[in-house]
Design a protein around this motif. Structure first.
Motif, PDB file in Angstrom:
ATOM      1  N   GLY A   1       0.832  -1.389   0.056  1.00 21.81           N
ATOM      2  CA  GLY A   1      -0.173  -0.065  -0.052  1.00 21.81           C
ATOM      3  C   GLY A   1       0.733   1.236   0.070  1.00 21.81           C
ATOM      4  O   GLY A   1       0.230   2.306  -0.297  1.00 21.81           O
ATOM      5  N   GLU A   2       2.179   1.097   0.063  1.00 23.32           N
ATOM      6  CA  GLU A   2       2.966   2.388   0.422  1.00 23.32           C
ATOM      7  C   GLU A   2       3.042   2.803  -1.116  1.00 23.32           C
ATOM      8  O   GLU A   2       3.596   4.267  -1.353  1.00 23.32           O
ATOM      9  CB  GLU A   2       4.409   2.124   0.830  1.00 23.32           C
ATOM     10  CG  GLU A   2       4.308   2.128   2.223  1.00 23.32           C
ATOM     11  CD  GLU A   2       5.801   1.942   2.676  1.00 23.32           C
ATOM     12  OE1 GLU A   2       6.690   2.295   2.009  1.00 23.32           O
ATOM     13  OE2 GLU A   2       6.001   1.642   3.886  1.00 23.32           O
ATOM     14  N   LEU A   3       2.666   1.920  -2.180  1.00 22.77           N
ATOM     15  CA  LEU A   3       2.964   2.577  -3.542  1.00 22.77           C
ATOM     16  C   LEU A   3       1.544   3.099  -3.897  1.00 22.77           C
ATOM     17  O   LEU A   3       0.636   2.638  -4.231  1.00 22.77           O
ATOM     18  CB  LEU A   3       3.074   1.457  -4.639  1.00 22.77           C
ATOM     19  CG  LEU A   3       3.604   1.855  -5.988  1.00 22.77           C
ATOM     20  CD1 LEU A   3       4.960   2.631  -6.098  1.00 22.77           C
ATOM     21  CD2 LEU A   3       3.329   0.535  -6.661  1.00 22.77           C
TER      22      LEU A   3
ATOM     23  N   PHE B   1       7.622   9.500  -2.964  1.00 23.62           N
ATOM     24  CA  PHE B   1       6.511   9.269  -2.185  1.00 23.62           C
ATOM     25  C   PHE B   1       6.089   7.950  -1.794  1.00 23.62           C
ATOM     26  O   PHE B   1       6.230   7.074  -2.386  1.00 23.62           O
ATOM     27  CB  PHE B   1       5.265   9.795  -2.925  1.00 23.62           C
ATOM     28  CG  PHE B   1       3.887   9.963  -2.260  1.00 23.62           C
ATOM     29  CD1 PHE B   1       3.460  11.256  -1.714  1.00 23.62           C
ATOM     30  CD2 PHE B   1       3.078   8.869  -2.145  1.00 23.62           C
ATOM     31  CE1 PHE B   1       2.446  11.366  -1.058  1.00 23.62           C
ATOM     32  CE2 PHE B   1       1.938   9.092  -1.373  1.00 23.62           C
ATOM     33  CZ  PHE B   1       1.532  10.311  -0.886  1.00 23.62           C
ATOM     34  N   ARG B   2       5.955   7.912  -0.536  1.00 28.38           N
ATOM     35  CA  ARG B   2       5.557   6.606   0.014  1.00 28.38           C
ATOM     36  C   ARG B   2       4.086   6.674   0.945  1.00 28.38           C
ATOM     37  O   ARG B   2       4.154   7.700   1.938  1.00 28.38           O
ATOM     38  CB  ARG B   2       6.495   6.035   0.946  1.00 28.38           C
ATOM     39  CG  ARG B   2       7.660   5.640   0.112  1.00 28.38           C
ATOM     40  CD  ARG B   2       8.863   5.031   0.851  1.00 28.38           C
ATOM     41  NE  ARG B   2      10.117   4.582   0.065  1.00 28.38           N
ATOM     42  CZ  ARG B   2      11.225   4.030   0.483  1.00 28.38           C
ATOM     43  NH1 ARG B   2      11.353   3.776   1.702  1.00 28.38           N
ATOM     44  NH2 ARG B   2      12.079   4.194  -0.319  1.00 28.38           N
ATOM     45  N   ASP B   3       3.206   6.051   0.524  1.00 32.65           N
ATOM     46  CA  ASP B   3       1.961   6.209   1.198  1.00 32.65           C
ATOM     47  C   ASP B   3       1.857   5.274   2.627  1.00 32.65           C
ATOM     48  O   ASP B   3       1.406   4.255   2.925  1.00 32.65           O
ATOM     49  CB  ASP B   3       0.580   5.722   0.440  1.00 32.65           C
ATOM     50  CG  ASP B   3      -0.473   6.474   0.762  1.00 32.65           C
ATOM     51  OD1 ASP B   3      -0.666   6.994   1.855  1.00 32.65           O
ATOM     52  OD2 ASP B   3      -1.478   5.943   0.208  1.00 32.65           O
ATOM     53  N   GLU B   4       2.876   5.916   3.604  1.00 31.12           N
ATOM     54  CA  GLU B   4       3.146   5.220   4.677  1.00 31.12           C
ATOM     55  C   GLU B   4       1.856   4.887   5.620  1.00 31.12           C
ATOM     56  O   GLU B   4       0.971   5.730   5.613  1.00 31.12           O
ATOM     57  CB  GLU B   4       4.014   5.959   5.610  1.00 31.12           C
ATOM     58  CG  GLU B   4       5.351   6.469   5.217  1.00 31.12           C
ATOM     59  CD  GLU B   4       6.548   5.304   5.510  1.00 31.12           C
ATOM     60  OE1 GLU B   4       6.131   4.514   6.249  1.00 31.12           O
ATOM     61  OE2 GLU B   4       7.588   5.503   4.863  1.00 31.12           O
ATOM     62  N   THR B   5       1.875   3.670   6.191  1.00 30.77           N
ATOM     63  CA  THR B   5       0.662   3.438   6.974  1.00 30.77           C
ATOM     64  C   THR B   5       0.252   4.598   8.379  1.00 30.77           C
ATOM     65  O   THR B   5      -0.838   4.770   8.358  1.00 30.77           O
ATOM     66  CB  THR B   5       0.696   1.963   7.924  1.00 30.77           C
ATOM     67  OG1 THR B   5       1.959   1.418   7.352  1.00 30.77           O
ATOM     68  CG2 THR B   5      -0.341   1.219   7.581  1.00 30.77           C
TER      69      THR B   5
ATOM     70  N   MET C   1      10.050  13.289   9.741  1.00 30.23           N
ATOM     71  CA  MET C   1      10.989  12.045   9.950  1.00 30.23           C
ATOM     72  C   MET C   1      10.251  10.699   9.354  1.00 30.23           C
ATOM     73  O   MET C   1      10.935   9.921   8.728  1.00 30.23           O
ATOM     74  CB  MET C   1      10.955  11.747  11.293  1.00 30.23           C
ATOM     75  CG  MET C   1      11.791  10.875  11.922  1.00 30.23           C
ATOM     76  SD  MET C   1      13.179  11.415  12.551  1.00 30.23           S
ATOM     77  CE  MET C   1      13.031  11.626  14.306  1.00 30.23           C
ATOM     78  N   ARG C   2       8.997  10.696   9.466  1.00 29.76           N
ATOM     79  CA  ARG C   2       8.167   9.622   8.742  1.00 29.76           C
ATOM     80  C   ARG C   2       7.006  10.368   7.912  1.00 29.76           C
ATOM     81  O   ARG C   2       5.943  10.431   8.322  1.00 29.76           O
ATOM     82  CB  ARG C   2       7.695   8.533   9.507  1.00 29.76           C
ATOM     83  CG  ARG C   2       7.079   7.186   8.714  1.00 29.76           C
ATOM     84  CD  ARG C   2       6.964   6.238   9.261  1.00 29.76           C
ATOM     85  NE  ARG C   2       8.156   5.714  10.098  1.00 29.76           N
ATOM     86  CZ  ARG C   2       9.090   4.714   9.081  1.00 29.76           C
ATOM     87  NH1 ARG C   2       8.554   4.726   8.162  1.00 29.76           N
ATOM     88  NH2 ARG C   2      10.124   4.375   9.695  1.00 29.76           N
ATOM     89  N   ALA C   3       7.508  10.893   6.898  1.00 30.15           N
ATOM     90  CA  ALA C   3       6.611  11.737   6.008  1.00 30.15           C
ATOM     91  C   ALA C   3       5.852  10.871   4.772  1.00 30.15           C
ATOM     92  O   ALA C   3       6.361   9.640   4.657  1.00 30.15           O
ATOM     93  CB  ALA C   3       7.065  12.957   5.455  1.00 30.15           C
TER      94      ALA C   3
ATOM     95  N   ALA D   1       9.438  -1.035   0.245  1.00 27.51           N
ATOM     96  CA  ALA D   1       8.681  -1.013   1.322  1.00 27.51           C
ATOM     97  C   ALA D   1       8.884  -2.013   2.263  1.00 27.51           C
ATOM     98  O   ALA D   1       8.979  -3.082   2.073  1.00 27.51           O
ATOM     99  CB  ALA D   1       7.179  -1.153   0.844  1.00 27.51           C
ATOM    100  N   MET D   2       9.386  -1.460   3.520  1.00 30.33           N
ATOM    101  CA  MET D   2       9.159  -2.345   4.650  1.00 30.33           C
ATOM    102  C   MET D   2       8.194  -1.618   5.563  1.00 30.33           C
ATOM    103  O   MET D   2       8.425  -0.613   6.061  1.00 30.33           O
ATOM    104  CB  MET D   2      10.655  -2.285   5.255  1.00 30.33           C
ATOM    105  CG  MET D   2      11.667  -2.996   4.669  1.00 30.33           C
ATOM    106  SD  MET D   2      11.431  -4.789   4.990  1.00 30.33           S
ATOM    107  CE  MET D   2      12.640  -5.049   6.517  1.00 30.33           C
ATOM    108  N   ALA D   3       7.191  -2.489   5.594  1.00 32.36           N
ATOM    109  CA  ALA D   3       6.088  -1.716   6.571  1.00 32.36           C
ATOM    110  C   ALA D   3       6.897  -1.596   7.915  1.00 32.36           C
ATOM    111  O   ALA D   3       7.654  -2.050   8.289  1.00 32.36           O
ATOM    112  CB  ALA D   3       4.969  -2.663   6.520  1.00 32.36           C
TER     113      ALA D   3
HETATM  114 MG    MG Z   1       9.807   2.316   5.136  1.00 35.15          MG
END
Ligand code: MG
Ligand code: ATP
Ligand code: MG
Ligand code: MG
Length: 572
Positions: A91-93, A139-143, A150-152, A251-253
């Motif tokens: 889902g980060e993509l 761009f990463r659609d971080e959970t 820091m974690r954008a 991606a590493m969740a």
């Molecule tokens: Mg990551």
């Protein structure tokens, strides 16, 4: 820079949604503003710092012989389909369609695009090795975007990709990049450690992360008391299909905080959306293990249509979990949906959920006594599994795996990651060269990432006090704050400040001249302290009568009177 022409956007109050000190101070100092979750505006002050970090990274990349390129943020789906990651990436993509309904994604990383460039531009071993880098938005659609920049979701990364005719050549560029990264973090003035990172199936020491040590870090780093050994405890998660470990850019969740998670939190983490169909559930681990049974029950809890359940035996694990349909598990554990309580009481196990909906991640999920740990994995069935080095349950004072000393564990912020990719992308995308014997073979690749925007936050985590930020000189937005007392009343103060401002500027020193005529001294001192300016010069009538100004270093408590004639050379 004159303060009258510069946006000083300091805040008195700490914004309530900022939990780590760097996020609080970046907002309070007026460096960034939140646009939406994980999206940040960089205000002029913040951008000055970001650009300084960027400049150092660029200089060291150039010095190491890498060539700068710039690739688009928007990438065509075809390339990702070729590499297989269109299906595999979770889902980060962020996937988007253009007006012609063609598929694109916002680049979380650029292996596909650079491989596409190089396969058409390079065709002989004579053109190798070659190393290309860019400094560009990812761009990463971080959970869970958090901790500000820091974690954008949108952030600035330097990513480099090297191409080789042999693994030996890759190793030597990899070593050069390792050194370049040390140079970068040394120059910025960070307390950091290179640590062994998960190498997946590639083996050896083929991946290192660079961590800035800070209590707010999200990773646990295991150090040896008696050698340079340092490893990301995330190595514990190194159970993954051969050849399919996430690359540095992949991606590493989240591996979430080790406190126990409730079922609902885990379900949210797994994105168990009732509208999605879980096609196959593969459970790995030991039978009669309470933790994994609970996880299975958890996964089955939702309204998921399950076509198939498989059990698989992991190397080193006694027996596969005797899988069971929902009813049986719930019967065995007396569990009604949602009523299992905190998950995570057992030894390590892995549960992999494969989804029919390709847009969702495949998750590799382990439970141990600390709670549930989730890792996003790229996944193919028929591939063997390998265990790298199990640090999962490592404790302080355990013997170090390196054979020297005992383990200490500290928190780290991952600011860089270098990785030997081998031929994963070149094979999938047919990026080949002719070797000395005229034979076609896939290029060998490495990739090297640095979180440029994350470094800004990490530097603050290590450099602050109760007054605000204390910038390391190399990345300070301004070196000197020039502060007048009673500018609107005193001509001597105005004249001396103008002269000093001109002289310092001419000497190439970045000065912020607090030239608002009626600004209060206390406010100017507090603002420039908050903004972290390393040197402060206060100019007032009383000092000028004796020919002096007052100098203070942001890191020190003492002030000193310095002759007007000497101040420029002191600051130079
Ligand atoms: Mg990551
Ligand atoms: P993390 O473990 O923190 O999620 P990552 O391992 O997914 O990071 P990489 O794919 O190795 O990240 O990317 C290279 C670098 O980009 C990281 O070392 C980190 O400094 C930076 N980075 C990754 N994700 C983010 C993010 N969401 N916000 C800011 N910087 C990031
Ligand atoms: Mg990484
Ligand atoms: Mg990581």
């Amino acid at each position: 820079m004159r303060a009258s022409r510069f946006l000083i956007a300091t805040l008195k109050e700490t914004p309530s949604d900022a939990v780590v000190v760097s996020h609080q101070l970046m907002l309070r100092a007026g460096m960034t503003r939140k646009l939406a979750s994980g999206l940040y505006n960089w205000l002029p002050l913040g951008l000055r710092v970001l650009r300084k970090v960027e400049a150092i990274v660029r200089e060291e990349m150039d010095a190491a012989g890498a060539q700068e390129v710039l690739m688009p943020v928007v990438q065509p789906a075809e390339l990702w389909q070729e590499s297989g990651r269109w299906e595999q990436y979770g889902g980060e993509l962020l996937r988007v369609k253009d007006r012609h309904t063609n598929d694109f994604c916002l680049g979380p990383t650029h292996e596909e695009v650079i491989t596409d460039i190089i396969r058409s531009e390079i065709n002989s071993y004579k053109q190798l090795p070659a190393n290309f880098y860019q400094i560009q938005t990812k761009f990463r659609d971080e959970t869970r975007p958090r901790f500000g920049v820091m974690r954008a979701r949108e952030f600035l990364m330097k990513d480099a990709y090297s191409f080789h005719a042999s693994f030996d050549s890759l190793q030597s560029t990899y070593d050069e990049m390792h050194q370049a990264y040390c140079n970068i973090f040394d120059r910025i003035g960070l307390d950091y450690r290179p640590v062994l990172a998960d190498t997946g199936s590639i083996g050896g020491s083929a991946s290192h992360e660079f961590h800035v040590l800070a209590a707010s870090g999200e990773d646990d780093i295991a150090f040896s008391s008696e050698s340079d050994y340092a490893a990301n405890v995330e190595l514990a998660e190194a159970l993954a299909p051969v050849g399919e470990r996430p690359a540095a850019g992949a991606a590493m969740a989240e591996v979430d905080t080790p406190d126990q998670r409730t079922i609902d939190e885990v379900a949210a983490f797994l994105q168990l959306d009732p509208s999605q169909t879980v096609k196959t559930l593969v459970v790995m681990g030991e039978a009669n293990d309470e933790g994994e049974q609970k996880l299975v029950a958890l996964i089955l809890r939702g309204d998921h249509e399950l076509n198939e359940i498989k059990a698989e035996k992991l190397p080193g694990v006694a027996s596969p979990l005797a899988f069971a349909p929902e009813a049986r598990i719930q019967a065995e554990f007396g569990a009604a949906p949602g009523s299992l309580g905190p998950v995570g009481v057992s030894e390590a196990i892995e549960v992999i959920v494969d989804r029919s909906a390709a847009v969702l991640a495949d998750f590799c999920c382990g439970a141990n006594k600390d709670g549930v740990h989730l890792t996003n994995v790229n996944w193919e069935r028929d591939i063997a599994l390998g265990r790298i080095e199990d640090l999962r349950n490592v404790q302080v004072n355990d013997p170090s795996p390196c054979g020297n000393g005992v383990i200490d564990i500290k928190r780290g912020i991952e600011v860089g990651h270098i990785f030997q990719l081998g031929t994963k992308y070149s094979e999938a995308m047919n990026a080949t060269i002719l070797d000395e014997n005229g034979k076609q073979k896939p290029m060998v690749m490495g990739c090297y990432g640095i979180g440029v925007s994350r470094i800004v936050a990490a530097a603050i985590e290590q450099n602050h006090d109760d007054k605000g930020i204390i910038w390391p000189a190399a990345i300070a937005p301004f070196q000197v704050a020039l502060i007048p007392i009673n500018l609107h009343k005193s001509e001597a103060v105005a004249e001396n400040c103008e002269a000093l401002y001109a002289e310092l500027t001419a000497a190439g020193i970045d000065v912020i001249y607090m030239d608002e005529p009626k600004a209060r001294l206390g406010v100017m001192l507090a603002d420039t302290d908050l903004m972290g300016i390393p040197h402060r010069v206060v100019v007032g009538d009383r000092g000028l009568e004796g020919g002096t100004v007052e100098y203070k270093n942001r890191r020190e408590a003492d002030k000193q009177d310095v002759s007007v004639d000497d101040i420029v050379s002191l600051l130079r």
